[in-house]
Enzyme design. Structure first.
Site, mmCIF file in Angstrom:
data_model
loop_
_atom_site.group_PDB
_atom_site.id
_atom_site.type_symbol
_atom_site.label_atom_id
_atom_site.label_comp_id
_atom_site.label_asym_id
_atom_site.label_seq_id
_atom_site.Cartn_x
_atom_site.Cartn_y
_atom_site.Cartn_z
ATOM 1 N N HIS A 102 -3.827 13.966 0.770
ATOM 2 C CA HIS A 102 -4.103 13.060 1.889
ATOM 3 C C HIS A 102 -2.964 13.105 2.917
ATOM 4 C CE1 HIS A 102 -5.218 9.517 4.193
ATOM 5 N NE2 HIS A 102 -4.078 8.939 3.888
ATOM 6 N N GLU A 106 -9.159 3.873 -2.511
ATOM 7 C CA GLU A 106 -7.877 3.732 -3.190
ATOM 8 C C GLU A 106 -8.070 3.086 -4.562
ATOM 9 O OE1 GLU A 106 -4.758 2.046 -0.863
ATOM 10 O OE2 GLU A 106 -5.446 2.972 1.021
ATOM 11 N N ARG A 139 -8.376 3.635 13.169
ATOM 12 C CA ARG A 139 -7.456 4.745 13.473
ATOM 13 C C ARG A 139 -6.948 4.732 14.908
ATOM 14 N NH1 ARG A 139 -6.060 5.901 8.420
ATOM 15 N NH2 ARG A 139 -7.801 6.608 7.167
ATOM 16 N N ASP A 181 0.857 -1.184 0.000
ATOM 17 C CA ASP A 181 0.000 0.000 0.000
ATOM 18 C C ASP A 181 0.899 1.241 0.000
ATOM 19 O OD1 ASP A 181 -2.468 1.269 0.009
ATOM 20 O OD2 ASP A 181 -2.545 1.375 2.193
ATOM 21 N N THR A 224 -4.855 6.322 0.097
ATOM 22 C CA THR A 224 -6.094 7.104 0.010
ATOM 23 C C THR A 224 -5.992 8.157 -1.086
ATOM 24 O OG1 THR A 224 -6.363 6.817 2.368
ATOM 25 C CG2 THR A 224 -7.682 8.543 1.332
ATOM 26 N N TYR A 282 1.680 2.237 15.749
ATOM 27 C CA TYR A 282 2.411 2.384 14.484
ATOM 28 C C TYR A 282 3.834 2.950 14.584
ATOM 29 C CZ TYR A 282 2.081 7.443 13.598
ATOM 30 O OH TYR A 282 2.241 8.791 13.646
ATOM 31 N N GLN A 321 -4.298 2.112 15.162
ATOM 32 C CA GLN A 321 -3.134 2.605 14.423
ATOM 33 C C GLN A 321 -2.309 3.589 15.250
ATOM 34 O OE1 GLN A 321 -4.286 4.006 10.535
ATOM 35 N NE2 GLN A 321 -2.221 4.642 9.948
ATOM 36 N N ARG A 366 0.475 16.240 13.391
ATOM 37 C CA ARG A 366 1.679 16.973 13.773
ATOM 38 C C ARG A 366 1.471 18.460 13.524
ATOM 39 N NH1 ARG A 366 3.338 12.688 10.583
ATOM 40 N NH2 ARG A 366 3.503 14.107 8.807
ATOM 41 N N LYS A 380 -4.794 -2.239 9.937
ATOM 42 C CA LYS A 380 -5.152 -2.393 8.536
ATOM 43 C C LYS A 380 -5.153 -3.839 8.053
ATOM 44 C CE LYS A 380 -3.512 2.184 7.237
ATOM 45 N NZ LYS A 380 -4.386 2.640 6.150
ATOM 46 N N ASP A 412 -9.338 0.226 1.726
ATOM 47 C CA ASP A 412 -8.367 -0.254 2.716
ATOM 48 C C ASP A 412 -8.849 0.164 4.110
ATOM 49 O OD1 ASP A 412 -6.021 -1.459 3.598
ATOM 50 O OD2 ASP A 412 -4.913 0.426 3.522
ATOM 51 N N GLU A 454 -10.664 3.845 3.361
ATOM 52 C CA GLU A 454 -9.678 4.535 2.543
ATOM 53 C C GLU A 454 -10.002 4.183 1.099
ATOM 54 O OE1 GLU A 454 -5.602 3.830 3.928
ATOM 55 O OE2 GLU A 454 -5.883 5.515 5.323
#
Lengths: 401, 401
Positions: free
Chosen positions: A120, A188, A224, A113, A331, A231, A227, A129, A240, A220, A186
């Site tokens: 995105h 895609e 969240r 992926d 995405t 992650y 994740q 961030r 995922k 996908d 997502e």
């Protein structure tokens, strides 16, 4: 110029005589085999072409035969469907689409992926961030990707069981464990590899069409909250790996000549292995429906990285390709607020819920929600061809934690 | 108590009558088939047991048959090799190990790599994030993992082509592109899944031995400079996807009863899905050789997460298992300076080069270097059983960037 197609194609059907996507179908009481969609029908290829390549339950045997064969078979099918003299012989190989079951079209080898939409990636960066550069330093130098779980690719229509998992503790205590509360989509676009390559060699960016057979749609699904906890530093895993839905029809690259377009202007000079001499941007118009209502219209045109660049990057280290390898774009989000391909962006991390026409609101998906993603692309002579859809419904997970 | 094995087993051979690992071999001029290693010989199982399950070029058919069958076949093989009356009939199925070629023992489905050594993860954290907590906040709550590339798993003995790729620019300019200058090893232990599971269900931590057939050795080659540039935020990709070497012999779990041990004391109370009622820590002693010289002796005993916990975590979100799924532990490093399973730790990020007996020094691997990883484990009655080795040699990559 060929004659018109003798199979009736209803106005607005995605499956015009210029699309001719391949899939795997099971007629009632019959074994799965390869078919081609035309209007409201599916053509049984093994029977119509009298060719055993198409008699099995996946496209892989055909995928492995390479580009010259892909083109020759497409020309044969066009010939069958436009020659009135063949109609009587071919008609028994046509099944009404409503009478067949559609299955996973190919046996996946590895699944990768990417993260190829600048809009995105930048939106996610702004949410996670704030105040920093929304893109990481390498973002415009290479298409970022990671491996996903090939074994949980499922065909459109398969229910998706809400995953359970750990999430970040609010207070540094024990991490909560339970069903995800931030289940996302997502939207895609996916690319199916036919021709393999040897370990220790690279696939050049201009050899894309020698290796990739065709294109399909992908959802996908992403948890969240799982994740966010898992992650760093090795990337998404359980968030995922529970399910990735794939559309049943694979549109061959040869159907997409009119959809090819230049990607956005490059902000950084690319290393030679990523410089295309042909444009492999694709003008695909996606629509995302939640319980039947359109919630986003992402365009693939604004994707920063093309599928040819993704493939060149994937193999620049000498990684081999196998028939059935599959990679998705990440995405698809465009610059507009209605062009965002996931709920995390559409609701700005849940702060700005979607108001649906049925009077309910959504931040993330609820049990029973059904998501469908469709796409169309320019065909010849001002026509449009379609990809069909990838659809899935959320069902509750088991409670035996 | 069974009779002694009638096949001669040389002193110090890893393949004692208590090991009986499975692999795939090709006799000179013959087709690949399943065999079992015993001393300096390989037993052709299809012939010895007159069973077509073992006539194919991979273990997968046998793996899919499940634990009861795995145990019954192991008992049959022990019977053949210890009953002097069977010797005459079985001897023609024995090949001298030196006369056969060893191949990839199973067809990999998905490949997952974990990060289960506290000492490894903390050392990496100290090097990359000095002054901060060396472990990320979730580290002791769940076994961190990510998907790798199944298509580039190769059997021991396969040359490894030095990968090319982009690395971080020193000055914010264009990223350098070329052969990796920080090519590393990762000494790991891998687990081969036999029995599949359904999507949307979990494999309980105590069902480990129902699903996992056996154990082998892994060298997860890593390009540290590619990794540093690419891995935020989606994890390692090209830095590890070019090759992962696997030992040719898979030691069944049933051979490892005497090696089972409690994992280190838990620092955090685990969620119920990770609480084992049986101990699946494993007392495996690894040795890492660089050009024949031992450079590390990592012990698997100090691994924080057990393979049963890895499997329970991998599936807690409902991800399905397929026969041939493969997962590795991540670098095995113990607390001692000579117990570190990668050069990045052994040379402290290249600052403290290894001085080899041949008078040369190494920070990372050079072209022509050969790495071999071996392991042994306690067997019954104070004996030790071996895993054989995973070996690979570095060759230069092509220069046609």
């Amino acid at each position: 110029m060929t004659s018109p197609c003798w199979v009736p194609v209803p106005e607005g059907s995605p499956f015009t005589p210029h699309a001719l996507p391949y899939g795997v179908f099971a007629p009632e009481g019959g074994a799965p085999r390869v078919g081609v969609a035309i209007g409201d029908h599916v053509l049984d290829l093994a029977r119509a072409l009298d060719d055993g390549t198409f008699a099995g339950p996946s496209l892989n045997a055909f995928l492995a035969q390479g580009r010259a064969r892909w083109r020759s078979v497409r020309a044969q099918i066009t010939g069958l469907l436009t020659d009135p003299a063949r109609r009587e012989a071919v008609e028994p190989a046509l099944h009404p689409a409503g009478s067949v079951r559609l299955l996973m079209p190919f046996e996946p080898a590895d699944y990768v992926d990417f993260y190829a939409s600048e809009h995105h990636a930048a939106n996610i960066g702004r949410m996670l961030r704030p105040g920093q550069d929304p893109l990481t330093p390498q973002w415009k130098h290479l298409p970022i990707g990671y491996h996903g779980r090939a074994g949980t690719l499922v065909v459109s229509g398969t229910d998706v069981v809400r995953p359970w998992g750990q999430t970040r503790p609010a207070d540094g205590g024990a991490p909560p464990f339970g069903p995800t509360r931030r289940l996302d989509i997502e939207a895609e676009v996916g690319f199916v590899v036919g021709t393999p390559s040897a370990q220790g060699t690279r696939v050049g960016v201009d050899d894309f069409a020698e290796h990739v057979f065709g294109v399909c749609l992908v959802n996908d699904w992403s948890a969240r909250d799982l994740q966010a906890w898992e992650y760093v530093p090795l990337g998404p895993f359980l968030a995922k790996s529970f399910a990735t839905s794939v559309s049943p029809w694979v549109v061959p690259l040869d159907a997409l000549d009119a959809a090819r377009t230049a990607p956005p202007e490059r902000a950084e000079e690319l290393r030679p292995y990523l410089r295309e001499s042909e444009d492999w941007g694709l003008d695909l118009a996606l629509e995302v429906r939640l319980n039947g209502e359109v919630v986003a219209r992402p365009s693939f045109t604004s994707m920063y990285w093309t599928p040819a660049q993704m493939l060149a990057h994937l193999t620049v280290n000498g990684a081999s390709l196998r028939t059935g390898d599959f990679y998705a774009s990440g995405t698809v989000s465009g610059p507009g607020a209605d062009e965002r391909g996931c709920l995390m962006e559409l609701t700005w991390n849940g702060q700005d819920p979607l108001k649906l026409a049925d009077g309910t609101v959504r931040t993330f998906l609820e049990d029973g929600d059904e998501v469908a993603i469709t796409a169309t692309a320019p065909g010849p002579d001002g026509t449009r061809i379609g990809f069909g859809e990838v659809r899935g419904r959320i069902v509750a997970g088991r409670e035996d934690a």
